[in-house]
Enzyme design. Structure first.
Site, PDB file in Angstrom:
ATOM      1  N   ILE A  12       0.839  -1.208   0.000  1.00  0.00           N
ATOM      2  CA  ILE A  12       0.000   0.000   0.000  1.00  0.00           C
ATOM      3  C   ILE A  12       0.873   1.257   0.000  1.00  0.00           C
ATOM      4  O   ILE A  12       0.589   2.235  -0.708  1.00  0.00           O
ATOM      5  CB  ILE A  12      -0.968   0.005   1.211  1.00  0.00           C
ATOM      6  CG1 ILE A  12      -1.858  -1.239   1.183  1.00  0.00           C
ATOM      7  CG2 ILE A  12      -1.830   1.266   1.200  1.00  0.00           C
ATOM      8  CD1 ILE A  12      -2.712  -1.429   2.436  1.00  0.00           C
ATOM      9  N   SER A  84       2.361  -7.095   8.492  1.00  0.00           N
ATOM     10  CA  SER A  84       0.967  -6.985   8.042  1.00  0.00           C
ATOM     11  C   SER A  84       0.247  -8.315   7.786  1.00  0.00           C
ATOM     12  O   SER A  84      -0.921  -8.298   7.413  1.00  0.00           O
ATOM     13  CB  SER A  84       0.927  -6.151   6.754  1.00  0.00           C
ATOM     14  OG  SER A  84       1.507  -6.886   5.690  1.00  0.00           O
ATOM     15  N   THR A 133      -6.236  -0.920  10.231  1.00  0.00           N
ATOM     16  CA  THR A 133      -7.038  -1.960   9.584  1.00  0.00           C
ATOM     17  C   THR A 133      -8.398  -2.121  10.248  1.00  0.00           C
ATOM     18  O   THR A 133      -8.551  -1.828  11.436  1.00  0.00           O
ATOM     19  CB  THR A 133      -6.263  -3.299   9.660  1.00  0.00           C
ATOM     20  OG1 THR A 133      -7.130  -4.369   9.296  1.00  0.00           O
ATOM     21  CG2 THR A 133      -5.777  -3.594  11.073  1.00  0.00           C
ATOM     22  N   ASP A 134      -9.345  -2.649   9.484  1.00  0.00           N
ATOM     23  CA  ASP A 134     -10.676  -2.935  10.063  1.00  0.00           C
ATOM     24  C   ASP A 134     -10.616  -4.129  11.029  1.00  0.00           C
ATOM     25  O   ASP A 134     -11.545  -4.355  11.799  1.00  0.00           O
ATOM     26  CB  ASP A 134     -11.712  -3.205   8.956  1.00  0.00           C
ATOM     27  CG  ASP A 134     -11.366  -4.375   8.042  1.00  0.00           C
ATOM     28  OD1 ASP A 134     -10.273  -4.982   8.191  1.00  0.00           O
ATOM     29  OD2 ASP A 134     -12.195  -4.700   7.158  1.00  0.00           O
ATOM     30  N   TYR A 158      -1.751 -10.071  15.002  1.00  0.00           N
ATOM     31  CA  TYR A 158      -1.662  -8.921  14.082  1.00  0.00           C
ATOM     32  C   TYR A 158      -2.656  -7.836  14.481  1.00  0.00           C
ATOM     33  O   TYR A 158      -2.275  -6.671  14.698  1.00  0.00           O
ATOM     34  CB  TYR A 158      -1.912  -9.368  12.636  1.00  0.00           C
ATOM     35  CG  TYR A 158      -2.191  -8.210  11.694  1.00  0.00           C
ATOM     36  CD1 TYR A 158      -1.218  -7.247  11.433  1.00  0.00           C
ATOM     37  CD2 TYR A 158      -3.433  -8.072  11.061  1.00  0.00           C
ATOM     38  CE1 TYR A 158      -1.471  -6.168  10.578  1.00  0.00           C
ATOM     39  CE2 TYR A 158      -3.695  -7.012  10.209  1.00  0.00           C
ATOM     40  CZ  TYR A 158      -2.715  -6.056   9.967  1.00  0.00           C
ATOM     41  OH  TYR A 158      -2.974  -4.992   9.130  1.00  0.00           O
ATOM     42  N   LYS A 162      -2.084  -3.988  15.936  1.00  0.00           N
ATOM     43  CA  LYS A 162      -2.567  -2.783  15.243  1.00  0.00           C
ATOM     44  C   LYS A 162      -3.509  -1.996  16.167  1.00  0.00           C
ATOM     45  O   LYS A 162      -3.466  -0.769  16.214  1.00  0.00           O
ATOM     46  CB  LYS A 162      -3.289  -3.148  13.938  1.00  0.00           C
ATOM     47  CG  LYS A 162      -2.400  -3.672  12.832  1.00  0.00           C
ATOM     48  CD  LYS A 162      -1.352  -2.684  12.337  1.00  0.00           C
ATOM     49  CE  LYS A 162      -1.948  -1.508  11.578  1.00  0.00           C
ATOM     50  NZ  LYS A 162      -0.867  -0.662  10.973  1.00  0.00           N
ATOM     51  N   LEU A 198      -4.034 -13.603  -0.032  1.00  0.00           N
ATOM     52  CA  LEU A 198      -4.908 -14.517  -0.775  1.00  0.00           C
ATOM     53  C   LEU A 198      -4.876 -14.309  -2.305  1.00  0.00           C
ATOM     54  O   LEU A 198      -4.593 -15.253  -3.050  1.00  0.00           O
ATOM     55  CB  LEU A 198      -6.360 -14.397  -0.266  1.00  0.00           C
ATOM     56  CG  LEU A 198      -7.346 -15.308  -1.005  1.00  0.00           C
ATOM     57  CD1 LEU A 198      -7.080 -16.776  -0.689  1.00  0.00           C
ATOM     58  CD2 LEU A 198      -8.789 -14.949  -0.667  1.00  0.00           C
TER      59      LEU A 198
HETATM   60  P1  NAD Z   1       3.279  -4.721   3.553  1.00  0.00           P
HETATM   61  O1  NAD Z   1       3.600  -5.865   4.451  1.00  0.00           O
HETATM   62  O2  NAD Z   1       3.152  -4.943   2.095  1.00  0.00           O
HETATM   63  O3  NAD Z   1       4.395  -3.584   3.737  1.00  0.00           O
HETATM   64  C1  NAD Z   1       4.898  -3.203   4.984  1.00  0.00           C
HETATM   65  C2  NAD Z   1       6.154  -2.364   4.760  1.00  0.00           C
HETATM   66  O4  NAD Z   1       6.638  -1.942   6.054  1.00  0.00           O
HETATM   67  C3  NAD Z   1       7.303  -3.108   4.080  1.00  0.00           C
HETATM   68  O5  NAD Z   1       7.867  -2.334   3.070  1.00  0.00           O
HETATM   69  C4  NAD Z   1       8.300  -3.353   5.214  1.00  0.00           C
HETATM   70  O6  NAD Z   1       9.657  -3.400   4.773  1.00  0.00           O
HETATM   71  C5  NAD Z   1       8.029  -2.153   6.100  1.00  0.00           C
HETATM   72  N1  NAD Z   1       8.418  -2.412   7.509  1.00  0.00           N
HETATM   73  C6  NAD Z   1       8.092  -3.484   8.275  1.00  0.00           C
HETATM   74  N2  NAD Z   1       8.658  -3.375   9.495  1.00  0.00           N
HETATM   75  C7  NAD Z   1       9.330  -2.194   9.504  1.00  0.00           C
HETATM   76  C8  NAD Z   1      10.093  -1.512  10.488  1.00  0.00           C
HETATM   77  N3  NAD Z   1      10.307  -2.025  11.711  1.00  0.00           N
HETATM   78  N4  NAD Z   1      10.614  -0.313  10.165  1.00  0.00           N
HETATM   79  C9  NAD Z   1      10.431   0.235   8.937  1.00  0.00           C
HETATM   80  N5  NAD Z   1       9.732  -0.385   7.956  1.00  0.00           N
HETATM   81  C10 NAD Z   1       9.181  -1.585   8.252  1.00  0.00           C
HETATM   82  O7  NAD Z   1       1.973  -4.066   4.164  1.00  0.00           O
HETATM   83  P2  NAD Z   1       0.748  -3.347   3.407  1.00  0.00           P
HETATM   84  O8  NAD Z   1      -0.225  -4.372   3.011  1.00  0.00           O
HETATM   85  O9  NAD Z   1       1.282  -2.405   2.411  1.00  0.00           O
HETATM   86  O10 NAD Z   1       0.104  -2.538   4.627  1.00  0.00           O
HETATM   87  C11 NAD Z   1       0.532  -1.221   4.934  1.00  0.00           C
HETATM   88  C12 NAD Z   1      -0.222  -0.710   6.146  1.00  0.00           C
HETATM   89  O11 NAD Z   1      -1.610  -0.723   5.896  1.00  0.00           O
HETATM   90  C13 NAD Z   1      -0.003  -1.578   7.413  1.00  0.00           C
HETATM   91  O12 NAD Z   1       0.100  -0.715   8.514  1.00  0.00           O
HETATM   92  C14 NAD Z   1      -1.256  -2.420   7.490  1.00  0.00           C
HETATM   93  O13 NAD Z   1      -1.555  -2.759   8.818  1.00  0.00           O
HETATM   94  C15 NAD Z   1      -2.294  -1.473   6.898  1.00  0.00           C
HETATM   95  N6  NAD Z   1      -3.450  -2.120   6.244  1.00  0.00           N
HETATM   96  C16 NAD Z   1      -3.272  -3.088   5.306  1.00  0.00           C
HETATM   97  C17 NAD Z   1      -4.381  -3.656   4.659  1.00  0.00           C
HETATM   98  C18 NAD Z   1      -4.212  -4.711   3.580  1.00  0.00           C
HETATM   99  O14 NAD Z   1      -5.216  -5.237   3.093  1.00  0.00           O
HETATM  100  N7  NAD Z   1      -3.012  -5.044   3.141  1.00  0.00           N
HETATM  101  C19 NAD Z   1      -5.656  -3.220   4.982  1.00  0.00           C
HETATM  102  C20 NAD Z   1      -5.809  -2.217   5.931  1.00  0.00           C
HETATM  103  C21 NAD Z   1      -4.692  -1.673   6.541  1.00  0.00           C
HETATM  104  P1  TYD Z   2      -5.312 -12.538   3.783  1.00  0.00           P
HETATM  105  O1  TYD Z   2      -5.014 -12.114   2.370  1.00  0.00           O
HETATM  106  O2  TYD Z   2      -4.226 -13.193   4.572  1.00  0.00           O
HETATM  107  O3  TYD Z   2      -5.896 -11.252   4.546  1.00  0.00           O
HETATM  108  P2  TYD Z   2      -6.593 -11.139   6.023  1.00  0.00           P
HETATM  109  O4  TYD Z   2      -6.328 -12.354   6.791  1.00  0.00           O
HETATM  110  O5  TYD Z   2      -5.879  -9.938   6.576  1.00  0.00           O
HETATM  111  O6  TYD Z   2      -8.046 -10.890   5.760  1.00  0.00           O
HETATM  112  O7  TYD Z   2      -6.536 -13.531   3.751  1.00  0.00           O
HETATM  113  C1  TYD Z   2      -7.784 -13.160   3.208  1.00  0.00           C
HETATM  114  C2  TYD Z   2      -8.739 -14.291   3.495  1.00  0.00           C
HETATM  115  O8  TYD Z   2      -8.336 -15.432   2.735  1.00  0.00           O
HETATM  116  C3  TYD Z   2      -8.736 -14.722   4.959  1.00  0.00           C
HETATM  117  O9  TYD Z   2     -10.078 -15.067   5.326  1.00  0.00           O
HETATM  118  C4  TYD Z   2      -7.859 -15.968   4.966  1.00  0.00           C
HETATM  119  C5  TYD Z   2      -8.090 -16.558   3.587  1.00  0.00           C
HETATM  120  N1  TYD Z   2      -6.946 -17.293   2.998  1.00  0.00           N
HETATM  121  C6  TYD Z   2      -7.150 -18.567   2.448  1.00  0.00           C
HETATM  122  O10 TYD Z   2      -8.272 -19.102   2.467  1.00  0.00           O
HETATM  123  N2  TYD Z   2      -6.083 -19.210   1.886  1.00  0.00           N
HETATM  124  C7  TYD Z   2      -4.837 -18.668   1.859  1.00  0.00           C
HETATM  125  O11 TYD Z   2      -3.884 -19.315   1.355  1.00  0.00           O
HETATM  126  C8  TYD Z   2      -4.641 -17.349   2.408  1.00  0.00           C
HETATM  127  C9  TYD Z   2      -3.281 -16.686   2.396  1.00  0.00           C
HETATM  128  C10 TYD Z   2      -5.741 -16.700   2.961  1.00  0.00           C
END
Ligand code: NAD
Ligand code: TYD
Length: 349
Positions: A12, A84, A133-134, A158, A162, A198
């Site tokens: 993100i 994350s 996150t939600d 996790y 958060k 996923l």
């Molecule tokens: P990601 O895992 O793809 O990226 C995380 C980044 O943080 C990486 O580049 C990593 O190198 C960096 N990082 C980790 N530990 C660190 C540290 N100690 N110091 C400096 N950098 C560090 O995560 P993402 O999916 O891009 O999520 C970004 C943010 O959005 C997170 O805070 C996550 O909780 C939040 N979020 C994610 C989702 C989702 O669906 N992916 C949804 C809602 C909120």
């Molecule tokens: P994920 O992408 O890990 O996001 P989150 O757990 O933060 O919602 O998973 C999305 C959904 O997919 C979650 O309900 C777990 C499920 N899942 C599978 O069924 N198989 C998989 O291999 C993975 C990684 C996730």
């Protein structure tokens, strides 16, 4: 505007930086530790721009973070750095406490020191924006939605880490009057998504002829948002949001996991057909320990107060995502070969 983005080498964070550089005229410093999830290839589209720079730094490193604040002198900070992945938080929870809780507290501490010595007009525009996150709200049954006033009920290491970081941010806002902003967003998807999550895992396993693992019965529900819609919402909140407020961000696109996987297979069947449908690779595996049943966001406050709505429907976004993975094996091949090949994580003890 000079913006520090933490975690800008992640999924993100990199989408946000691409948006800030290409469409908002910002000057951006990407502060990232480069864990397994951080990848500078995610910034290839902007890294030659003179308004973009990168510094490798752990958000837990107080001295280095303070130095970066002083040297770069940001107008605002957007904090996305985090561990994350829920499954990894089952395997190694303490790393989540370290980065998500301690790292966020350290960043708040350094930001407050920096903010305190700013002149009044700079103070007025400075924000500490925390991206959350939600999942902090826990798990829903069949009905209902998370609003900004839903009580916290995190259930995985996790989401607990958060939730804890959200509390820290509110505490710094309340006690020290640091102008904080929070947002809690639903599941994102799109290009440059690390293939442990996923949707990218399913696309790449499908192409490799490997099983498509579905936890439990596949009836868990997530609310999916295209990552570029999230990036737009974040910058809007940074500039127009009211300090101290929280905004929920969601895609209004609820799907069961089985529906998501079947839709991926359908798109692949159309774009790269083979003798049998990719859906034949679907495999039901043991459930994730403590697996939350349903997340669903009520994002009406963000629409009402700031006029944001998602622009990309789930079917448009998913098709664009599948196409992106088909066209960009340069990005994911090295990750699958050297970093993470798709093995099962977070099975528990
Ligand atoms: P990601 O895992 O793809 O990226 C995380 C980044 O943080 C990486 O580049 C990593 O190198 C960096 N990082 C980790 N530990 C660190 C540290 N100690 N110091 C400096 N950098 C560090 O995560 P993402 O999916 O891009 O999520 C970004 C943010 O959005 C997170 O805070 C996550 O909780 C939040 N979020 C994610 C989702 C989702 O669906 N992916 C949804 C809602 C909120
Ligand atoms: P994920 O992408 O890990 O996001 P989150 O757990 O933060 O919602 O998973 C999305 C959904 O997919 C979650 O309900 C777990 C499920 N899942 C599978 O069924 N198989 C998989 O291999 C993975 C990684 C996730």
């Amino acid at each position: 505007m000079k913006v520090i983005v933490t975690g800008g080498a992640g999924f993100i964070g990199s989408a946000l930086i691409r948006y800030l550089i290409k469409e908002c005229g910002c000057t951006v410093l990407n502060l990232d530790k480069l864990t397994y999830a951080g990848n500078l290839d995610n910034l290839k589209e902007v890294d030659a721009d003179e308004r973009y720079s990168f510094v490798q730094c752990d958000i837990c490193d107080a001295e280095k973070v303070a130095q970066i604040f002083n040297d770069f002198a940001p107008d605002t900070i957007m904090h996305l750095a985090a561990e994350s992945h829920v499954d990894r938080s089952i395997d190694a929870p303490l790393e989540f406490v370290r980065t998500n809780v301690m790292g966020t507290a350290n960043l708040l501490h350094c930001a407050l020191n920096y903010y305190s010595q700013l002149p009044e007009e700079k103070k007025e525009q400075f924000r500490f924006q925390h991206i959350s996150t939600d999942e902090v709200y826990g798990s829903l049954g069949k009905d209902g939605y998370f609003t900004e006033s839903t009580p916290y009920d995190p259930r995985s290491p996790y989401s607990a880490s958060k939730a804890s970081s959200d509390h820290m941010v509110r505490a710094w806002g309340h006690t020290f009057k640091l102008p904080v902003l929070l947002s809690n967003c639903s599941n994102n998807y799109g290009p440059y998504h690390f293939p442990e999550k996923l949707i990218p895992l399913i696309i790449l396993n499908a192409l490799d002829g490997k099983p498509l693992p579905i936890y439990g019965k596949g009836d868990n529900v997530r609310d999916w948002l295209f990552v570029e819609d999230h990036a737009r919402a974040l910058w809007l909140i940074n500039r127009k949001g009211v300090p101290g407020e929280t905004y929920n961000i969601g895609g209004n696109s609820e799907r069961t996991n089985l529906e998501v996987v079947e839709e991926c297979c359908k798109i692949l069947d159309e774009l790269v057909p083979k003798a049998e449908s990719y859906s034949k690779q679907i495999t039901f595996v043991s459930d994730r320990p403590g697996h939350d049943l349903r997340y669903a966001i009520d994002a009406s406050k963000l629409k009402r107060d700031l006029g944001w709505e998602p622009q990309i429907t789930f079917s448009e976004g998913l098709r664009a995502t599948v196409k992106w993975y088909l066209d960009n094996s340069w990005w994911w091949k090295p990750i699958r070969e050297k970093n993470y090949a798709g093995e099962r994580l977070g099975k528990g003890k």
